[in-house]
Design a protein around this motif. Structure first.
Motif, PDB file in Angstrom:
ATOM      1  N   ILE A   5      42.118  51.397  58.178  1.00 58.46           N
ATOM      2  CA  ILE A   5      41.724  52.876  58.649  1.00 58.46           C
ATOM      3  C   ILE A   5      42.005  53.067  59.987  1.00 58.46           C
ATOM      4  O   ILE A   5      41.839  52.321  60.849  1.00 58.46           O
ATOM      5  CB  ILE A   5      40.142  53.267  58.479  1.00 58.46           C
ATOM      6  N   HIS A  31      44.925  54.171  55.592  1.00 58.85           N
ATOM      7  CA  HIS A  31      43.816  55.670  55.598  1.00 58.85           C
ATOM      8  C   HIS A  31      44.035  56.173  56.960  1.00 58.85           C
ATOM      9  O   HIS A  31      43.323  55.898  57.936  1.00 58.85           O
ATOM     10  CB  HIS A  31      42.461  55.270  55.258  1.00 58.85           C
ATOM     11  N   ARG A  33      42.417  58.566  59.198  1.00 57.17           N
ATOM     12  CA  ARG A  33      40.952  59.125  59.318  1.00 57.17           C
ATOM     13  C   ARG A  33      41.146  60.066  60.939  1.00 57.17           C
ATOM     14  O   ARG A  33      40.768  59.208  61.681  1.00 57.17           O
ATOM     15  CB  ARG A  33      40.238  58.397  59.321  1.00 57.17           C
ATOM     16  N   PRO A  35      38.977  62.996  61.945  1.00 59.30           N
ATOM     17  CA  PRO A  35      37.849  64.129  61.621  1.00 59.30           C
ATOM     18  C   PRO A  35      38.305  65.296  62.581  1.00 59.30           C
ATOM     19  O   PRO A  35      38.468  65.135  63.742  1.00 59.30           O
ATOM     20  CB  PRO A  35      36.569  63.251  62.078  1.00 59.30           C
ATOM     21  N   HIS A  69      41.854  61.408  55.024  1.00 60.72           N
ATOM     22  CA  HIS A  69      40.575  61.879  54.955  1.00 60.72           C
ATOM     23  C   HIS A  69      40.280  63.161  55.331  1.00 60.72           C
ATOM     24  O   HIS A  69      39.188  63.657  55.012  1.00 60.72           O
ATOM     25  CB  HIS A  69      39.596  60.837  56.104  1.00 60.72           C
ATOM     26  N   ASP A  70      41.150  63.957  55.794  1.00 66.37           N
ATOM     27  CA  ASP A  70      41.122  65.381  56.031  1.00 66.37           C
ATOM     28  C   ASP A  70      42.471  65.978  55.808  1.00 66.37           C
ATOM     29  O   ASP A  70      43.385  65.520  55.572  1.00 66.37           O
ATOM     30  CB  ASP A  70      40.831  65.467  57.530  1.00 66.37           C
ATOM     31  N   ILE A  83      44.149  61.030  48.767  1.00 70.01           N
ATOM     32  CA  ILE A  83      43.082  61.557  49.494  1.00 70.01           C
ATOM     33  C   ILE A  83      41.829  60.783  49.414  1.00 70.01           C
ATOM     34  O   ILE A  83      41.528  60.098  48.389  1.00 70.01           O
ATOM     35  CB  ILE A  83      42.554  63.036  49.265  1.00 70.01           C
ATOM     36  N   HIS A  84      40.990  60.773  50.440  1.00 68.42           N
ATOM     37  CA  HIS A  84      39.718  59.827  50.292  1.00 68.42           C
ATOM     38  C   HIS A  84      38.571  61.021  50.638  1.00 68.42           C
ATOM     39  O   HIS A  84      38.521  61.622  51.725  1.00 68.42           O
ATOM     40  CB  HIS A  84      39.696  59.011  51.413  1.00 68.42           C
ATOM     41  N   ASN A  86      34.665  62.209  51.338  1.00 67.58           N
ATOM     42  CA  ASN A  86      33.517  61.527  52.445  1.00 67.58           C
ATOM     43  C   ASN A  86      32.461  62.545  52.309  1.00 67.58           C
ATOM     44  O   ASN A  86      32.556  63.884  51.995  1.00 67.58           O
ATOM     45  CB  ASN A  86      34.123  61.129  53.531  1.00 67.58           C
ATOM     46  N   ASN A  89      34.391  65.937  53.311  1.00 70.44           N
ATOM     47  CA  ASN A  89      35.169  66.723  52.543  1.00 70.44           C
ATOM     48  C   ASN A  89      34.725  65.860  51.126  1.00 70.44           C
ATOM     49  O   ASN A  89      35.490  64.822  50.846  1.00 70.44           O
ATOM     50  CB  ASN A  89      36.652  66.073  52.956  1.00 70.44           C
ATOM     51  N   SER A 103      34.073  57.355  49.674  1.00 66.82           N
ATOM     52  CA  SER A 103      33.360  56.616  50.524  1.00 66.82           C
ATOM     53  C   SER A 103      31.709  56.668  49.588  1.00 66.82           C
ATOM     54  O   SER A 103      31.181  57.527  49.466  1.00 66.82           O
ATOM     55  CB  SER A 103      32.977  57.064  51.902  1.00 66.82           C
TER      56      SER A 103
END
Length: 187
Positions: A5, A31, A33, A35, A69-70, A83-84, A86, A89, A103
């Motif tokens: 990540i 990943h 990530r 934010p 992640h976004d 996509i991941h 959390n 999101n 997550s």
């Protein structure tokens, strides 16, 4: 499976480091990530532009090994692996067809997520976090062993939180399908 990540901030040479991690076999997937600032529209736009530049700086043959992640629309635009989800999101975009992971921070939520078609789920924190001081392990060895016996932890669940490259064998012995590494990958 080893998933790295990214740091939450952008830094000089990041694209080159991601290429190195994926090309060397150190990581199977990265990943991304980053934010986004939800309150400041200008900061959000700047972050979006930086994220797009980071993706464009990477060789397109690595796109199938990248997860966001976004900014999920960029995953579609660049045909990334997936996509991941959390807490920021929590839902995939309507009609999204790519891989989706999520997550999980409790065994109850993990049990709920296992009933959905996620490609994999992260469970954290397994060990005391390296990158988030004060974010300590949430599970005892007995809880992890019992979750494995119940079929909650298997090849679809990735260990996250305090996982270092030298702990990969340990998490595999615990029954996880792999590890998600943040802090140790960017030292």
């Amino acid at each position: 499976m080893i998933i790295v990540i990214t740091q939450p901030y952008f830094f000089e040479g990041e694209a080159e480091r991601i290429v190195q991690l994926l090309s060397s076999g150190t990581a199977d997937i990265v990943h991304i990530r980053k934010p986004l600032d939800r309150a400041d529209q200008l900061a959000r736009l700047e972050q979006l532009v930086k994220l797009q530049r980071l993706i464009q700086a990477l060789p397109s043959e690595l796109y199938p090994r990248l997860v966001l992640h976004d900014c999920f629309k960029l995953a579609v635009k660049y045909n990334l692996r997936g996509i991941h989800l959390n807490s920021r999101n929590a839902q995939p975009p309507e009609g999204y067809k790519g891989a989706v992971s999520i997550s999980c921070h409790s065994l109850d939520f993990l049990a709920e997520c296992r009933r959905k078609p996620y490609v994999y789920m992260s469970l954290s924190p397994i060990f005391d976090s390296i990158s988030k001081p004060g974010y300590n392990s949430a599970f005892t060895a007995e809880q992890i062993a019992e979750a494995r016996r119940q079929g909650l932890i298997d090849e679809r669940v990735m260990a996250l939180g305090g996982v270092t490259f030298d702990k990969i064998d340990d998490v595999l012995k615990m029954g996880f399908g792999g590890a998600m590494i943040l802090g140790d990958a960017w030292k």
